[in-house]
Motif scaffolding. Sequence first.
Motif, PDB file in Angstrom:
ATOM      1  N   VAL A  38     -48.546  68.002  59.190  1.00 42.34           N
ATOM      2  CA  VAL A  38     -49.682  68.746  58.623  1.00 42.34           C
ATOM      3  C   VAL A  38     -49.881  68.378  57.161  1.00 42.34           C
ATOM      4  CG1 VAL A  38     -50.542  71.043  58.040  1.00 42.34           C
ATOM      5  CG2 VAL A  38     -49.427  70.665  60.236  1.00 42.34           C
ATOM      6  N   ALA A  39     -48.781  68.337  56.400  1.00 38.38           N
ATOM      7  CA  ALA A  39     -48.884  68.073  54.964  1.00 38.38           C
ATOM      8  C   ALA A  39     -49.404  66.665  54.678  1.00 38.38           C
ATOM      9  CB  ALA A  39     -47.521  68.267  54.304  1.00 38.38           C
ATOM     10  N   ILE A  40     -48.808  65.652  55.295  1.00 39.75           N
ATOM     11  CA  ILE A  40     -49.201  64.266  54.995  1.00 39.75           C
ATOM     12  C   ILE A  40     -50.622  63.998  55.460  1.00 39.75           C
ATOM     13  CG2 ILE A  40     -48.708  61.843  55.493  1.00 39.75           C
ATOM     14  CD1 ILE A  40     -46.782  63.247  53.502  1.00 39.75           C
ATOM     15  N   TRP A  41     -51.003  64.527  56.624  1.00 36.65           N
ATOM     16  CA  TRP A  41     -52.379  64.305  57.079  1.00 36.65           C
ATOM     17  C   TRP A  41     -53.374  64.950  56.110  1.00 36.65           C
ATOM     18  CZ3 TRP A  41     -56.776  66.876  58.712  1.00 36.65           C
ATOM     19  CH2 TRP A  41     -57.727  66.093  59.390  1.00 36.65           C
ATOM     20  N   SER A  42     -53.057  66.153  55.637  1.00 37.89           N
ATOM     21  CA  SER A  42     -53.945  66.829  54.684  1.00 37.89           C
ATOM     22  C   SER A  42     -54.027  66.060  53.371  1.00 37.89           C
ATOM     23  CB  SER A  42     -53.442  68.252  54.415  1.00 37.89           C
ATOM     24  OG  SER A  42     -53.460  69.031  55.589  1.00 37.89           O
ATOM     25  N   TYR A  43     -52.878  65.561  52.891  1.00 40.18           N
ATOM     26  CA  TYR A  43     -52.867  64.795  51.647  1.00 40.18           C
ATOM     27  C   TYR A  43     -53.771  63.562  51.752  1.00 40.18           C
ATOM     28  CZ  TYR A  43     -48.514  67.340  50.486  1.00 40.18           C
ATOM     29  OH  TYR A  43     -47.575  68.290  50.228  1.00 40.18           O
ATOM     30  N   LEU A  44     -53.663  62.856  52.880  1.00 44.33           N
ATOM     31  CA  LEU A  44     -54.370  61.579  53.023  1.00 44.33           C
ATOM     32  C   LEU A  44     -55.861  61.745  53.278  1.00 44.33           C
ATOM     33  CD1 LEU A  44     -53.467  58.540  53.006  1.00 44.33           C
ATOM     34  CD2 LEU A  44     -51.654  60.237  52.857  1.00 44.33           C
ATOM     35  N   THR A  45     -56.257  62.864  53.826  1.00 44.34           N
ATOM     36  CA  THR A  45     -57.670  63.041  54.166  1.00 44.34           C
ATOM     37  C   THR A  45     -58.454  63.812  53.110  1.00 44.34           C
ATOM     38  OG1 THR A  45     -57.168  65.021  55.468  1.00 44.34           O
ATOM     39  CG2 THR A  45     -57.216  62.919  56.637  1.00 44.34           C
ATOM     40  N   SER A  46     -57.765  64.359  52.124  1.00 44.43           N
ATOM     41  CA  SER A  46     -58.470  65.047  51.027  1.00 44.43           C
ATOM     42  C   SER A  46     -58.882  64.025  49.972  1.00 44.43           C
ATOM     43  CB  SER A  46     -57.554  66.095  50.379  1.00 44.43           C
ATOM     44  OG  SER A  46     -57.216  67.097  51.305  1.00 44.43           O
ATOM     45  N   PRO A  47     -60.068  64.180  49.365  1.00 44.13           N
ATOM     46  CA  PRO A  47     -60.998  65.306  49.463  1.00 44.13           C
ATOM     47  C   PRO A  47     -62.033  65.185  50.574  1.00 44.13           C
ATOM     48  CG  PRO A  47     -61.780  63.805  47.796  1.00 44.13           C
ATOM     49  CD  PRO A  47     -60.493  63.214  48.327  1.00 44.13           C
ATOM     50  N   PHE A  48     -61.958  64.102  51.380  1.00 40.02           N
ATOM     51  CA  PHE A  48     -62.976  63.887  52.411  1.00 40.02           C
ATOM     52  C   PHE A  48     -62.999  65.033  53.423  1.00 40.02           C
ATOM     53  CE2 PHE A  48     -61.335  59.804  50.893  1.00 40.02           C
ATOM     54  CZ  PHE A  48     -62.503  59.258  50.382  1.00 40.02           C
ATOM     55  N   LEU A  49     -61.824  65.603  53.691  1.00 39.98           N
ATOM     56  CA  LEU A  49     -61.740  66.710  54.636  1.00 39.98           C
ATOM     57  C   LEU A  49     -62.594  67.892  54.198  1.00 39.98           C
ATOM     58  CD1 LEU A  49     -60.357  67.917  57.156  1.00 39.98           C
ATOM     59  CD2 LEU A  49     -58.488  68.654  55.663  1.00 39.98           C
ATOM     60  N   LEU A  50     -62.793  68.046  52.892  1.00 44.33           N
ATOM     61  CA  LEU A  50     -63.571  69.186  52.390  1.00 44.33           C
ATOM     62  C   LEU A  50     -65.051  69.092  52.742  1.00 44.33           C
ATOM     63  CD1 LEU A  50     -61.959  69.638  48.844  1.00 44.33           C
ATOM     64  CD2 LEU A  50     -61.267  70.608  51.052  1.00 44.33           C
ATOM     65  N   ALA A  51     -65.482  67.892  53.166  1.00 46.58           N
ATOM     66  CA  ALA A  51     -66.876  67.728  53.590  1.00 46.58           C
ATOM     67  C   ALA A  51     -67.069  68.069  55.068  1.00 46.58           C
ATOM     68  CB  ALA A  51     -67.319  66.287  53.326  1.00 46.58           C
ATOM     69  N   HIS A  52     -66.006  68.423  55.759  1.00 43.24           N
ATOM     70  CA  HIS A  52     -66.108  68.817  57.165  1.00 43.24           C
ATOM     71  C   HIS A  52     -67.075  70.005  57.265  1.00 43.24           C
ATOM     72  CE1 HIS A  52     -65.036  70.422  61.103  1.00 43.24           C
ATOM     73  NE2 HIS A  52     -64.328  69.328  61.347  1.00 43.24           N
ATOM     74  N   PRO A  53     -67.983  69.999  58.248  1.00 48.08           N
ATOM     75  CA  PRO A  53     -68.996  71.063  58.307  1.00 48.08           C
ATOM     76  C   PRO A  53     -68.430  72.462  58.484  1.00 48.08           C
ATOM     77  CG  PRO A  53     -69.030  69.685  60.290  1.00 48.08           C
ATOM     78  CD  PRO A  53     -68.186  68.978  59.293  1.00 48.08           C
ATOM     79  N   ASP A  54     -67.196  72.583  58.992  1.00 47.97           N
ATOM     80  CA  ASP A  54     -66.613  73.899  59.203  1.00 47.97           C
ATOM     81  C   ASP A  54     -65.742  74.373  58.047  1.00 47.97           C
ATOM     82  OD1 ASP A  54     -67.844  74.048  61.662  1.00 47.97           O
ATOM     83  OD2 ASP A  54     -66.125  73.235  62.748  1.00 47.97           O
ATOM     84  N   VAL A  55     -65.602  73.544  57.009  1.00 47.23           N
ATOM     85  CA  VAL A  55     -64.846  73.939  55.827  1.00 47.23           C
ATOM     86  C   VAL A  55     -65.820  74.544  54.811  1.00 47.23           C
ATOM     87  CG1 VAL A  55     -63.392  73.164  53.919  1.00 47.23           C
ATOM     88  CG2 VAL A  55     -63.106  72.166  56.194  1.00 47.23           C
ATOM     89  N   VAL A  56     -65.521  75.744  54.353  1.00 44.35           N
ATOM     90  CA  VAL A  56     -66.385  76.434  53.387  1.00 44.35           C
ATOM     91  C   VAL A  56     -65.826  76.181  51.988  1.00 44.35           C
ATOM     92  CG1 VAL A  56     -67.304  78.651  52.631  1.00 44.35           C
ATOM     93  CG2 VAL A  56     -66.965  78.197  55.077  1.00 44.35           C
ATOM     94  N   VAL A  57     -66.633  75.585  51.118  1.00 45.87           N
ATOM     95  CA  VAL A  57     -66.182  75.290  49.759  1.00 45.87           C
ATOM     96  C   VAL A  57     -67.049  76.025  48.745  1.00 45.87           C
ATOM     97  CG1 VAL A  57     -65.186  73.050  50.331  1.00 45.87           C
ATOM     98  CG2 VAL A  57     -67.579  73.196  49.674  1.00 45.87           C
ATOM     99  N   GLU A  58     -66.406  76.395  47.654  1.00 49.72           N
ATOM    100  CA  GLU A  58     -67.081  77.120  46.574  1.00 49.72           C
ATOM    101  C   GLU A  58     -66.534  76.609  45.246  1.00 49.72           C
ATOM    102  OE1 GLU A  58     -67.178  81.682  44.731  1.00 49.72           O
ATOM    103  OE2 GLU A  58     -65.904  81.190  46.452  1.00 49.72           O
ATOM    104  N   GLU A  59     -67.422  76.261  44.326  1.00 50.74           N
ATOM    105  CA  GLU A  59     -66.959  75.806  43.018  1.00 50.74           C
ATOM    106  C   GLU A  59     -66.603  77.011  42.155  1.00 50.74           C
ATOM    107  OE1 GLU A  59     -68.029  72.683  39.402  1.00 50.74           O
ATOM    108  OE2 GLU A  59     -69.307  72.786  41.193  1.00 50.74           O
ATOM    109  N   LEU A  60     -65.430  76.923  41.534  1.00 55.12           N
ATOM    110  CA  LEU A  60     -64.939  77.986  40.668  1.00 55.12           C
ATOM    111  C   LEU A  60     -65.101  77.594  39.206  1.00 55.12           C
ATOM    112  CD1 LEU A  60     -61.601  78.808  42.541  1.00 55.12           C
ATOM    113  CD2 LEU A  60     -63.846  79.877  42.856  1.00 55.12           C
ATOM    114  N   SER A  61     -64.797  78.516  38.330  1.00 52.82           N
ATOM    115  CA  SER A  61     -64.858  78.211  36.899  1.00 52.82           C
ATOM    116  C   SER A  61     -63.810  77.151  36.551  1.00 52.82           C
ATOM    117  CB  SER A  61     -64.606  79.479  36.083  1.00 52.82           C
ATOM    118  OG  SER A  61     -63.340  80.019  36.394  1.00 52.82           O
TER     119      SER A  61
END
Length: 235
Positions: free
Chosen positions: A116-139
């Motif tokens: 889980v960890a290595i797959w997440s490391y390698l696919t970020s930040p592209f994974l954040l563009a997945h249509p089911d991932v909700v992203v919000e910009e913070l301060s």
Amino acid sequence: MALLDDAIDASGGLARWNSLNRFTLHLSVGGTLFSSAGHAREFKDVTAEGSTRTQSVRFTGITGGEQSGSFQPDTITIESLDGEVLRSWRNPNLGFLEVGAHTLADELHLVFFCGVAIWSYLTSPFLLAHPDVVVEELSPWRENAETWRRLRAQFPPHLITLAPEQIFFFDENALQRRTDHDLFGMKVAHSSWAHDSFGGIVVPTLRRAQTLRPDGTVIAKPVLIDVEIFDAVFE
């Protein structure tokens, strides 16, 4: 979202990422989470082969080079180097993360966690563009003399991640430098640096997970997870 677009562009661009199917890494993973569970050298100098499109990673050379471990969302296996399945775990779940780090003493849990960890490391930040991932910009966040931009990401249940909500930090070049989330009942920060380009994809080759103080500053020791990527191939 402007920050996510900048981060994806800085890491190689969505067009290049979408043209890929697989990655192969030469890496080492360690830290006190591993040593305290009796696995200080389980993931030293191993090969990780995975899919960029689905959650799948196979580690070759674990347990001193004697075995392989495979992570799939529905099955975890420990295998001999000639492919014989020695142990398996059907329909795994991350419930053991709520029990405590000592559960990593089970090699099936260890392979699941690292997969889980290595797959997440390698696919970020592209994974954040997945249509089911909700992203919000913070301060913005002030880190020493630098100002880092931040995104909060909420992951859907069908994507297996170490935490359903995570905060990603990006430096002035829009490169990922830190990720905060809950782990084993702690607040942790995964710092990342020493970025390098492999086949047009920019990857942080060093990662370190440490605990966080309530004010969001990092506690230097212990180092919970230490990752070094020696080489990466995308195809």
